[in-house]
Design a protein around this motif. Structure first.
Motif, PDB file in Angstrom:
ATOM      1  N   ARG A   1      18.062   8.797 -13.373  1.00 58.80           N
ATOM      2  CA  ARG A   1      19.012   9.311 -14.369  1.00 58.80           C
ATOM      3  C   ARG A   1      18.340  10.255 -15.354  1.00 58.80           C
ATOM      4  NH1 ARG A   1      20.004   3.784 -15.395  1.00 58.80           N
ATOM      5  NH2 ARG A   1      19.426   4.168 -17.556  1.00 58.80           N
ATOM      6  N   ARG A   2      17.015  10.450 -15.190  1.00 61.96           N
ATOM      7  CA  ARG A   2      16.224  11.278 -16.096  1.00 61.96           C
ATOM      8  C   ARG A   2      16.206  10.706 -17.513  1.00 61.96           C
ATOM      9  NH1 ARG A   2      14.358  15.735 -14.025  1.00 61.96           N
ATOM     10  NH2 ARG A   2      13.958  16.658 -16.086  1.00 61.96           N
ATOM     11  N   ASP A   3      16.379   9.399 -17.609  1.00 66.25           N
ATOM     12  CA  ASP A   3      16.207   8.707 -18.883  1.00 66.25           C
ATOM     13  C   ASP A   3      14.765   8.211 -18.907  1.00 66.25           C
ATOM     14  OD1 ASP A   3      16.283   7.266 -21.175  1.00 66.25           O
ATOM     15  OD2 ASP A   3      17.979   5.993 -20.615  1.00 66.25           O
ATOM     16  N   PHE A   4      13.845   9.116 -19.216  1.00 65.03           N
ATOM     17  CA  PHE A   4      12.427   8.834 -19.051  1.00 65.03           C
ATOM     18  C   PHE A   4      11.911   7.823 -20.074  1.00 65.03           C
ATOM     19  CE2 PHE A   4      13.041  13.214 -17.406  1.00 65.03           C
ATOM     20  CZ  PHE A   4      12.777  12.934 -16.075  1.00 65.03           C
ATOM     21  N   VAL A   5      12.508   7.770 -21.260  1.00 65.71           N
ATOM     22  CA  VAL A   5      12.107   6.772 -22.243  1.00 65.71           C
ATOM     23  C   VAL A   5      12.378   5.370 -21.704  1.00 65.71           C
ATOM     24  CG1 VAL A   5      12.576   5.861 -24.545  1.00 65.71           C
ATOM     25  CG2 VAL A   5      12.418   8.339 -24.188  1.00 65.71           C
ATOM     26  N   GLN A   6      13.575   5.169 -21.170  1.00 66.84           N
ATOM     27  CA  GLN A   6      13.925   3.871 -20.601  1.00 66.84           C
ATOM     28  C   GLN A   6      13.092   3.570 -19.361  1.00 66.84           C
ATOM     29  OE1 GLN A   6      16.136   1.596 -21.932  1.00 66.84           O
ATOM     30  NE2 GLN A   6      15.186   0.260 -20.406  1.00 66.84           N
ATOM     31  N   ALA A   7      12.817   4.589 -18.566  1.00 68.68           N
ATOM     32  CA  ALA A   7      11.997   4.387 -17.371  1.00 68.68           C
ATOM     33  C   ALA A   7      10.612   3.877 -17.737  1.00 68.68           C
ATOM     34  CB  ALA A   7      11.895   5.694 -16.586  1.00 68.68           C
ATOM     35  N   ILE A   8      10.010   4.447 -18.774  1.00 66.50           N
ATOM     36  CA  ILE A   8       8.690   3.988 -19.210  1.00 66.50           C
ATOM     37  C   ILE A   8       8.746   2.526 -19.619  1.00 66.50           C
ATOM     38  CG2 ILE A   8       6.947   4.264 -21.015  1.00 66.50           C
ATOM     39  CD1 ILE A   8       7.536   7.275 -20.943  1.00 66.50           C
ATOM     40  N   ARG A   9       9.776   2.144 -20.347  1.00 60.96           N
ATOM     41  CA  ARG A   9       9.906   0.751 -20.779  1.00 60.96           C
ATOM     42  C   ARG A   9       9.990  -0.189 -19.578  1.00 60.96           C
ATOM     43  NH1 ARG A   9      13.924   2.869 -24.879  1.00 60.96           N
ATOM     44  NH2 ARG A   9      12.841   2.910 -26.866  1.00 60.96           N
ATOM     45  N   ASP A  10      10.794   0.186 -18.598  1.00 60.11           N
ATOM     46  CA  ASP A  10      10.984  -0.699 -17.442  1.00 60.11           C
ATOM     47  C   ASP A  10       9.728  -0.773 -16.580  1.00 60.11           C
ATOM     48  OD1 ASP A  10      13.620  -1.561 -17.945  1.00 60.11           O
ATOM     49  OD2 ASP A  10      14.421   0.338 -17.216  1.00 60.11           O
ATOM     50  N   TYR A  11       9.061   0.355 -16.385  1.00 62.23           N
ATOM     51  CA  TYR A  11       7.813   0.325 -15.611  1.00 62.23           C
ATOM     52  C   TYR A  11       6.745  -0.471 -16.346  1.00 62.23           C
ATOM     53  CZ  TYR A  11       9.647   4.024 -12.550  1.00 62.23           C
ATOM     54  OH  TYR A  11      10.391   4.749 -11.639  1.00 62.23           O
ATOM     55  N   GLN A  12       6.668  -0.330 -17.673  1.00 57.37           N
ATOM     56  CA  GLN A  12       5.694  -1.092 -18.439  1.00 57.37           C
ATOM     57  C   GLN A  12       5.988  -2.587 -18.375  1.00 57.37           C
ATOM     58  OE1 GLN A  12       5.800   0.731 -22.329  1.00 57.37           O
ATOM     59  NE2 GLN A  12       4.010   1.995 -21.904  1.00 57.37           N
ATOM     60  N   ALA A  13       7.270  -2.942 -18.332  1.00 57.82           N
ATOM     61  CA  ALA A  13       7.619  -4.359 -18.194  1.00 57.82           C
ATOM     62  C   ALA A  13       7.095  -4.910 -16.865  1.00 57.82           C
ATOM     63  CB  ALA A  13       9.128  -4.532 -18.285  1.00 57.82           C
ATOM     64  N   LEU A  14       7.125  -4.093 -15.829  1.00 60.81           N
ATOM     65  CA  LEU A  14       6.563  -4.516 -14.546  1.00 60.81           C
ATOM     66  C   LEU A  14       5.062  -4.745 -14.682  1.00 60.81           C
ATOM     67  CD1 LEU A  14       6.747  -4.910 -11.437  1.00 60.81           C
ATOM     68  CD2 LEU A  14       6.323  -2.458 -11.238  1.00 60.81           C
ATOM     69  N   LEU A  15       4.346  -3.833 -15.331  1.00 63.03           N
ATOM     70  CA  LEU A  15       2.899  -3.971 -15.487  1.00 63.03           C
ATOM     71  C   LEU A  15       2.539  -5.201 -16.313  1.00 63.03           C
ATOM     72  CD1 LEU A  15       1.854  -0.258 -16.190  1.00 63.03           C
ATOM     73  CD2 LEU A  15       1.925  -1.448 -13.998  1.00 63.03           C
ATOM     74  N   GLN A  16       3.314  -5.482 -17.336  1.00 61.79           N
ATOM     75  CA  GLN A  16       2.984  -6.573 -18.248  1.00 61.79           C
ATOM     76  C   GLN A  16       3.376  -7.941 -17.694  1.00 61.79           C
ATOM     77  OE1 GLN A  16       4.952  -5.425 -21.857  1.00 61.79           O
ATOM     78  NE2 GLN A  16       3.597  -3.690 -22.228  1.00 61.79           N
ATOM     79  N   ASN A  17       4.496  -7.996 -16.979  1.00 58.10           N
ATOM     80  CA  ASN A  17       5.030  -9.287 -16.552  1.00 58.10           C
ATOM     81  C   ASN A  17       4.688  -9.658 -15.114  1.00 58.10           C
ATOM     82  OD1 ASN A  17       6.277  -9.427 -19.085  1.00 58.10           O
ATOM     83  ND2 ASN A  17       8.147  -8.440 -18.329  1.00 58.10           N
ATOM     84  N   HIS A  18       4.245  -8.683 -14.316  1.00 57.27           N
ATOM     85  CA  HIS A  18       3.975  -8.954 -12.899  1.00 57.27           C
ATOM     86  C   HIS A  18       2.628  -8.349 -12.517  1.00 57.27           C
ATOM     87  CE1 HIS A  18       8.158 -10.303 -12.527  1.00 57.27           C
ATOM     88  NE2 HIS A  18       8.482  -9.217 -13.220  1.00 57.27           N
TER      89      HIS A  18
END
Length: 286
Positions: free
Chosen positions: A211-228
């Motif tokens: 969706r080109r919502d890059f701010v939200q994309a960063i948050r979701d990818y970072q959640a993957l790095l932190q939680n998994h």
């Protein structure tokens, strides 16, 4: 005397009779000229209509070609999603997702940016976005401590989790990004520690990136790095974080994440793409 009068009167009489004929001839000529001019105007209008019709046909052909290209891109994107999902599920069945370490790079699908679509309203995330002035949290390395084996979920619960995941993924496969985002977030609320939780978190990042919502994309990818920390999608998530920062014109953050990716996964396909990105930034003076 009479003869003289007759001689003088004859030209006058001829002129009198010829005047209506002369006047009628001028009117006819004017009418003919008007008809000619009208015909030329009509011809010009016809030529303009022909030219407009040709332009419309050309534009229609271009639109149809673009529609065909868009359909092809959507089909390829669906195939990419399906292929990635199949790979991830195979890793899950083989136990790969729980045993992946940074020194064990995996074969992954290409992570080039997807076709731009119109942005939609985003869901407020729980994980705060790293600001430009604060360091990016490094990706967690898996712990070397021995962990007690996890309790195997009941077959019925696993089947329910699998069904919920498939429903959310089907929305993503159909490129219904907003609905897929809601479905994956509901899935993570219901199965935060489930077998497919890390894949669902990755797809959340992908949906925001598409969706080109890059701010939200960063948050979701970072959640993957932190939680998994053992997810097989960590390298791809780090690469997409770097791409997202670059799209946001945050070159320093992008370079930092690319360098972290290369350091942690030096032999991965994503590390090669990160090196290429760093070279491009260097050439452009970034």
């Amino acid at each position: 005397m009479k003869v003289a009068k007759m001689v003088v009167g004859l030209p006058l009489l001829a002129l009198a009779f010829s005047a209506p004929l002369f006047a009628e001839s001028v009117e006819q000529r004017v009418a003919r000229m008007e008809r000619v001019m009208e015909s030329q105007s009509l011809l010009e209008m016809v030529e303009r209509l022909d030219a407009l019709q040709l332009e419309v046909q050309q534009l229609r052909g271009q639109v149809e070609e673009q529609q065909h290209q868009m359909a092809g891109m959507k089909n390829r994107q669906r195939e990419l999603y399906l292929d990635t999902d199949r790979r991830m599920l195979r890793l899950e069945r083989e136990g790969g997702a729980s045993s992946v370490t940074p020194s064990t790079p995996l074969s992954r699908t290409p992570t080039s940016p997807v076709a731009p679509v119109a942005p939609v309203p985003t869901v407020a995330p729980k994980t705060p976005l790293t600001s430009a002035n604060s360091p990016i949290p490094p990706a967690k390395k898996p712990s070397t401590k021995k962990v007690a084996p996890a309790v195997t979920a009941a077959p019925q619960q696993l089947a329910q989790e699998r069904k919920a995941y498939q429903q959310a993924f089907e929305l993503l496969r159909e490129l219904r990004y907003e609905q897929a985002t809601v479905a994956f977030r509901d899935f993570l609320k219901q199965y935060p520690d489930g077998r497919y939780a890390h894949i669902a978190q990755y797809w959340l990042g992908e949906a925001a990136y598409a969706r080109r919502d890059f701010v939200q994309a960063i948050r979701d990818y970072q959640a993957l790095l932190q939680n998994h920390p053992r997810s097989a999608k960590r390298a791809e998530a780090m690469l997409k974080i770097g791409y997202s920062y670059q799209e946001l014109k945050k070159t320093a953050e992008s370079k930092r994440m690319m360098e972290q990716l290369i350091e942690i996964y030096p032999d991965s396909t994503e590390a090669g793409q990160a090196r290429n990105q760093l070279r491009r930034l260097k050439k452009s003076g970034g």
